[in-house]
Design a protein around this motif. Sequence first.
Motif: not given
Length: 122
Positions: A70-72, A77-80, A84-98
Amino acid sequence: MNVTEFLEARFDEDEQYVQELLEHEGREAAEGRITIRRWLPAVPGMKHADPWPFPQAPKRLLEEIRAKRAVIAALQDLPAFDPGNDSTDGPRLAEKVLCALAQPYAGHDDFDPDWTRTVLYG
């Protein structure tokens, strides 16, 4: 294999392992033979050989697998979402959690050491 695919494969393996243990214990008990619980080493601090420190542990392990899935799904579902994208904090945080979720499987042949570096250094 990316970290999400790696995690899904490990969760499938974990789930299958727990299900097989539960099925094996059920067959052993039905046949009146000793259960697998007595074959496995004792949990440190316990007085008898029982791999489950409390009776609901196997079901809890299965629930943990479902929760991690469910976490994955929530991260995807997070926008964008783009690990591999460092342009925003959301995707980078998602990668760190994974990558953090992958750490218990560091000994697996398919584990990528870069996932540990991602957790430690971002």
